[in-house]
Write a protein that holds these residues in place. Structure first.
Motif, short mmCIF file in Angstrom:
data_model
loop_
_atom_site.label_atom_id
_atom_site.label_comp_id
_atom_site.label_asym_id
_atom_site.label_seq_id
_atom_site.Cartn_x
_atom_site.Cartn_y
_atom_site.Cartn_z
N PRO A 18 0.82 -1.22 0.00
CA PRO A 18 0.00 0.00 0.00
C PRO A 18 0.85 1.27 0.00
O PRO A 18 0.52 2.23 -0.70
CB PRO A 18 -0.82 -0.13 1.29
N LEU A 19 1.95 1.28 0.76
CA LEU A 19 2.80 2.47 0.80
C LEU A 19 3.49 2.70 -0.55
O LEU A 19 3.52 3.83 -1.06
CB LEU A 19 3.84 2.38 1.91
N GLU A 20 4.03 1.66 -1.15
CA GLU A 20 4.67 1.81 -2.47
C GLU A 20 3.66 2.30 -3.49
O GLU A 20 3.97 3.17 -4.31
CB GLU A 20 5.26 0.47 -2.92
N SER A 21 2.46 1.76 -3.43
CA SER A 21 1.40 2.16 -4.36
C SER A 21 1.01 3.62 -4.17
O SER A 21 0.86 4.37 -5.14
CB SER A 21 0.18 1.27 -4.16
N ARG A 22 0.86 4.01 -2.90
CA ARG A 22 0.50 5.40 -2.61
C ARG A 22 1.62 6.35 -3.03
O ARG A 22 1.36 7.42 -3.60
CB ARG A 22 0.19 5.55 -1.13
N THR A 64 12.37 0.35 -4.26
CA THR A 64 11.56 -0.72 -4.85
C THR A 64 10.97 -0.28 -6.18
O THR A 64 11.03 -1.00 -7.18
CB THR A 64 10.43 -1.15 -3.89
N LEU A 65 10.40 0.91 -6.20
CA LEU A 65 9.80 1.44 -7.43
C LEU A 65 10.86 1.69 -8.50
O LEU A 65 10.62 1.43 -9.69
CB LEU A 65 9.02 2.72 -7.13
N ALA A 66 12.03 2.16 -8.10
CA ALA A 66 13.12 2.39 -9.06
C ALA A 66 13.63 1.06 -9.62
O ALA A 66 13.93 0.97 -10.81
CB ALA A 66 14.25 3.17 -8.39
N ASP A 67 13.71 0.04 -8.77
CA ASP A 67 14.14 -1.28 -9.23
C ASP A 67 13.19 -1.84 -10.29
O ASP A 67 13.60 -2.61 -11.15
CB ASP A 67 14.23 -2.28 -8.06
N GLN A 68 11.95 -1.44 -10.21
CA GLN A 68 10.95 -1.88 -11.19
C GLN A 68 10.83 -0.89 -12.37
O GLN A 68 9.95 -1.00 -13.20
CB GLN A 68 9.58 -2.04 -10.52
N ASN A 69 11.73 0.09 -12.40
CA ASN A 69 11.78 1.09 -13.46
C ASN A 69 10.48 1.92 -13.55
O ASN A 69 10.05 2.28 -14.64
CB ASN A 69 12.11 0.43 -14.81
N LEU A 70 9.89 2.20 -12.40
CA LEU A 70 8.67 3.00 -12.36
C LEU A 70 8.93 4.41 -11.85
O LEU A 70 8.13 5.31 -12.06
CB LEU A 70 7.63 2.31 -11.47
N VAL A 71 10.05 4.58 -11.17
CA VAL A 71 10.46 5.88 -10.63
C VAL A 71 11.93 6.06 -11.00
O VAL A 71 12.69 5.10 -11.04
CB VAL A 71 10.28 5.89 -9.09
N THR A 72 12.28 7.29 -11.26
CA THR A 72 13.68 7.56 -11.60
C THR A 72 14.19 8.77 -10.81
O THR A 72 13.42 9.65 -10.43
CB THR A 72 13.83 7.81 -13.12
#
Length: 161
Positions: A28-32, A66-74
């Motif tokens: 939930p935190l990563e999603s938010r 986590t989000l950067a590892d999934q290439n969703l945040v840079t």
């Protein structure tokens, strides 16, 4: 539009889109956090994120990683700013599908590896107990390994497109 109405709409968008992001296996935190960064009009520091979401800077750092590892945040650079800034990628469909497919490929590979190890154990048992009939189990195990291979192949093929 009045500011309270705008904030109310933005909060509803944040809540509802966060639910969508959670469907991809994020906490939930990563999603938010992703949703917040996606809706933000400018890159943000970990401090900005922590303040906005009411969480610790450490929690933000872990989630951003986590989000950067999934290439969703840079991470982005801005002249005159010493702290790290982050922004969400805006190609939603492609980014999330690749992330989701990578998770499935990893999960399928782990399972397939477990079954291959089991196959080796079964061969070992068979060598040590020649009178043991494991033919049916061996056939089913081969089918299960093949099933996992076919799933992996399909996920990799979808990922290419």
């Amino acid at each position: 539009m009045h500011k309270p109405q705008t904030e109310n709409i933005n909060n509803k968008i944040l809540v509802e889109f966060t639910k969508t992001i959670e469907m991809f296996g994020f906490t939930p935190l990563e999603s938010r956090l992703f949703t917040y960064l996606y809706l933000a009009d400018k890159p943000m520091t970990l401090d900005d994120m922590a303040e906005a979401l009411g969480k610790s800077k450490t929690a933000m750092s872990t989630s951003v990683r986590t989000l950067a590892d999934q290439n969703l945040v840079t991470r982005v650079w801005k002249k005159g700013v010493r702290k790290s800034l982050y922004k969400a990628h805006t190609q939603l469909f492609k980014g999330f599908m690749i992330s989701y497919l990578n998770k499935w490929i990893d999960a399928v590979n782990q399972q397939k590896s477990s079954f291959i190890e089991l196959e080796q154990t079964m061969k070992e048992i068979k060598r040590n107990h020649t009178n043991l009939n494991l033919k049916a189990a061996e056939e089913r195990l081969q089918e299960i390994i093949q099933f996992h291979q076919e799933m992996e192949d399909v996920f990799r093929e979808v990922k290419k497109d």
